[in-house]
Enzyme design. Structure first.
Site, PDB file in Angstrom:
ATOM      1  N   ASN A 169      -4.430 -13.729  -7.316  1.00  0.00           N
ATOM      2  CA  ASN A 169      -3.654 -13.223  -6.180  1.00  0.00           C
ATOM      3  C   ASN A 169      -3.256 -14.348  -5.219  1.00  0.00           C
ATOM      4  O   ASN A 169      -2.923 -14.101  -4.069  1.00  0.00           O
ATOM      5  CB  ASN A 169      -4.460 -12.174  -5.413  1.00  0.00           C
ATOM      6  CG  ASN A 169      -4.784 -10.969  -6.263  1.00  0.00           C
ATOM      7  OD1 ASN A 169      -3.964 -10.533  -7.064  1.00  0.00           O
ATOM      8  ND2 ASN A 169      -5.984 -10.425  -6.112  1.00  0.00           N
ATOM      9  N   HIS A 186      -6.556   1.953  -2.168  1.00  0.00           N
ATOM     10  CA  HIS A 186      -7.628   1.086  -2.672  1.00  0.00           C
ATOM     11  C   HIS A 186      -8.995   1.764  -2.578  1.00  0.00           C
ATOM     12  O   HIS A 186      -9.258   2.592  -1.702  1.00  0.00           O
ATOM     13  CB  HIS A 186      -7.658  -0.217  -1.872  1.00  0.00           C
ATOM     14  CG  HIS A 186      -8.462  -1.296  -2.508  1.00  0.00           C
ATOM     15  ND1 HIS A 186      -9.780  -1.523  -2.197  1.00  0.00           N
ATOM     16  CD2 HIS A 186      -8.125  -2.215  -3.452  1.00  0.00           C
ATOM     17  CE1 HIS A 186     -10.227  -2.551  -2.914  1.00  0.00           C
ATOM     18  NE2 HIS A 186      -9.243  -2.982  -3.688  1.00  0.00           N
ATOM     19  N   GLU A 220      -1.108   1.480   1.393  1.00  0.00           N
ATOM     20  CA  GLU A 220      -1.004   0.034   1.241  1.00  0.00           C
ATOM     21  C   GLU A 220       0.445  -0.362   1.495  1.00  0.00           C
ATOM     22  O   GLU A 220       1.355   0.465   1.380  1.00  0.00           O
ATOM     23  CB  GLU A 220      -1.439  -0.396  -0.167  1.00  0.00           C
ATOM     24  CG  GLU A 220      -2.904  -0.077  -0.467  1.00  0.00           C
ATOM     25  CD  GLU A 220      -3.326  -0.479  -1.876  1.00  0.00           C
ATOM     26  OE1 GLU A 220      -2.717  -1.408  -2.445  1.00  0.00           O
ATOM     27  OE2 GLU A 220      -4.270   0.136  -2.401  1.00  0.00           O
ATOM     28  N   SER A 237      -1.697  -2.879  -5.129  1.00  0.00           N
ATOM     29  CA  SER A 237      -2.339  -3.956  -5.875  1.00  0.00           C
ATOM     30  C   SER A 237      -2.175  -3.848  -7.379  1.00  0.00           C
ATOM     31  O   SER A 237      -2.210  -4.861  -8.084  1.00  0.00           O
ATOM     32  CB  SER A 237      -3.829  -4.014  -5.535  1.00  0.00           C
ATOM     33  OG  SER A 237      -4.479  -2.793  -5.860  1.00  0.00           O
ATOM     34  N   ASP A 242      -3.064  -0.907   4.737  1.00  0.00           N
ATOM     35  CA  ASP A 242      -3.773  -1.987   4.053  1.00  0.00           C
ATOM     36  C   ASP A 242      -2.710  -2.977   3.573  1.00  0.00           C
ATOM     37  O   ASP A 242      -2.024  -2.739   2.591  1.00  0.00           O
ATOM     38  CB  ASP A 242      -4.563  -1.410   2.875  1.00  0.00           C
ATOM     39  CG  ASP A 242      -5.321  -2.464   2.085  1.00  0.00           C
ATOM     40  OD1 ASP A 242      -5.024  -3.664   2.255  1.00  0.00           O
ATOM     41  OD2 ASP A 242      -6.181  -2.088   1.271  1.00  0.00           O
ATOM     42  N   HIS A 263      -1.997  -7.226   0.114  1.00  0.00           N
ATOM     43  CA  HIS A 263      -1.125  -7.896  -0.844  1.00  0.00           C
ATOM     44  C   HIS A 263       0.274  -8.144  -0.285  1.00  0.00           C
ATOM     45  O   HIS A 263       1.131  -8.681  -1.010  1.00  0.00           O
ATOM     46  CB  HIS A 263      -1.037  -7.085  -2.136  1.00  0.00           C
ATOM     47  CG  HIS A 263      -2.321  -7.056  -2.897  1.00  0.00           C
ATOM     48  ND1 HIS A 263      -2.661  -7.985  -3.842  1.00  0.00           N
ATOM     49  CD2 HIS A 263      -3.376  -6.196  -2.825  1.00  0.00           C
ATOM     50  CE1 HIS A 263      -3.856  -7.722  -4.335  1.00  0.00           C
ATOM     51  NE2 HIS A 263      -4.309  -6.633  -3.736  1.00  0.00           N
ATOM     52  N   LYS A 294      -5.795 -13.830  -0.494  1.00  0.00           N
ATOM     53  CA  LYS A 294      -4.662 -13.635  -1.402  1.00  0.00           C
ATOM     54  C   LYS A 294      -3.580 -14.653  -1.047  1.00  0.00           C
ATOM     55  O   LYS A 294      -3.716 -15.820  -1.398  1.00  0.00           O
ATOM     56  CB  LYS A 294      -4.218 -12.185  -1.331  1.00  0.00           C
ATOM     57  CG  LYS A 294      -5.345 -11.260  -1.822  1.00  0.00           C
ATOM     58  CD  LYS A 294      -5.032  -9.818  -1.745  1.00  0.00           C
ATOM     59  CE  LYS A 294      -6.146  -8.982  -2.365  1.00  0.00           C
ATOM     60  NZ  LYS A 294      -7.451  -9.119  -1.688  1.00  0.00           N
TER      61      LYS A 294
END
Length: 397
Positions: free
Chosen positions: A60, A146, A186, A190, A215, A218, A248
């Site tokens: 990542n 997640h 998110e 992910s 979240d 990423h 990440k």
């Protein structure tokens, strides 16, 4: 039966449970194992396993900053200035000028009032959910949210209802039926690499007086204006609590919860993960602060990542390799069957390419996939070679 005999029986039961569970996972091909890598920081995207070389398409590290000499020097200097570890909880003597400086910088780039640092994104998400919600709350979340969010909500005792992935109409239906306290999503997912409709979700939460929690693990570092995440995508996105990670796109370690000063004060006073854990090392905070500077001053890293994503997708299209609609660094190749996915991943390793093979329960049944991730340091030669080998494997399967 004596107390010692009872204890022996209990221990034997636990040991049997562990053995049976391991055996069942092994028979299903789902027993996870660690891999011992031999890394050379001077050779980004390459490593060895059992003396065999591989090209890494599974990390990542989206901007390639984990091996940046600038960040390595910053981590070294941070350790020299503050020591290797923080030595205590932030509420004892583990909170330093390095932490304060990073928190302020995070607020400057996201627009939030305050920040709170954690040692990992998982602990940050779990702490936020477990501390913020109570049993009388109901939370709606994306179906693919997640595991750390799910665990935290379950620990809080709150009810969790999940809406169809990235489906704003499904989310609206949940609001009409359940009147939730918050919506959780998110920014970049992910496993699928797609981006949530954040502006529409933000508007929905504002309309119903619910919190909007994102979240951004990423997304932070690669999406939004200057790469600084979900709050910088458009002006009309209002996020009440935002998670960002440093492991990440920032290439380091740690995470932060961002929000209002009142929220952060509440978490400092009540979040057991924060109160009873040794603080993030000051050296890691220095490295993360430096990464923010690099991201701001070197937009060419994000441009190179975009070029690599486009090149990979063009090469796959030319070889009739079916992809999803993801335009981010996360490029899943969904094969469906877990055994086939593992077999293809193994064949790729035999040709020197290391990709993630993701199976249920991490992803839904029937959606096992290769999880390929690109970064700014990948070269077109390696990308082309990977696509050619993958096409041969899939066509001859």
């Amino acid at each position: 039966m004596s107390e010692s005999s009872n204890q022996e029986q209990q221990n034997e039961t636990l040991a049997t449970r562990i053995a049976n569970r391991n055996l069942a996972l092994h028979e299903q091909g789902l027993l996870r194992k660690r891999t011992n890598l031999v890394l050379d920081p001077s050779q980004s995207n390459y490593f060895e396993v059992d003396a065999l070389p591989y090209v890494n398409f599974s990390s990542n590290d989206y901007l390639g900053l984990s091996t940046s000499n600038v960040l390595i020097d910053a981590l070294h200097q941070g350790a020299k200035d503050y020591g290797v570890g923080s030595t205590a909880s932030p509420l004892v003597v583990g909170y330093t000028e390095a932490h304060i400086k990073l928190e302020k910088a995070l607020c400057d780039v996201t627009g939030h009032e305050a920040a709170l640092l954690f040692c990992s994104g998982f602990s940050a998400n779990t702490a936020l959910m477990k501390t913020l919600f109570e049993p009388n709350d109901l939370v709606v979340a994306d179906k693919f949210i997640h595991a750390s969010v799910i665990d935290g909500i379950q620990d809080s005792g709150a009810k969790l209802k999940r809406f169809s992935h990235n489906d704003i109409d499904s989310a609206k239906s949940c609001f009409e039926r359940f009147k939730p306290s918050a919506l959780v999503t998110e920014s970049v997912f992910s496993m699928d690499g797609d981006i949530a409709p954040l502006a529409e979700m933000s508007a929905l939460c504002q309309q119903h007086g619910a919190w909007f929690i994102v979240d951004d693990a990423h997304g932070f570092g690669v999406i939004g204006e200057d790469g600084f995440g979900a709050t910088r995508l458009t002006d009309d996105i209002k996020i009440d609590a935002q998670l960002v990670t440093f492991g990440k796109a920032l290439g380091g370690q740690g995470a932060a919860i961002l929000g209002s000063r009142e929220l952060v004060d509440f978490l400092v006073a009540n979040a057991r993960h924060y109160i009873y854990s040794t603080a993030l090392s000051p050296a890691s905070a220095v490295a993360a602060f430096t990464a923010l500077t690099v991201i701001e001053q070197q937009p060419e890293l994000r441009e190179k990542l975009k070029e690599n994503i486009s090149y990979f997708r063009e090469q796959c299209e030319s070889k009739n390799i079916e992809l999803t609609d993801s335009l981010t660094a996360i490029q899943p190749i969904i094969l469906g069957d877990s055994a086939k996915t593992m077999a293809v991943a193994q064949r790729l390793k035999e040709h020197g390419f290391w990709l993630g093979a993701i199976r249920p329960p991490t992803v839904p049944q029937g959606s096992a996939r290769l999880r390929l991730t690109l970064n700014a340091n990948h070269c077109q030669q390696d990308i082309s070679a990977l696509v050619n080998v993958l096409a041969d494997i899939l066509n001859n399967d």
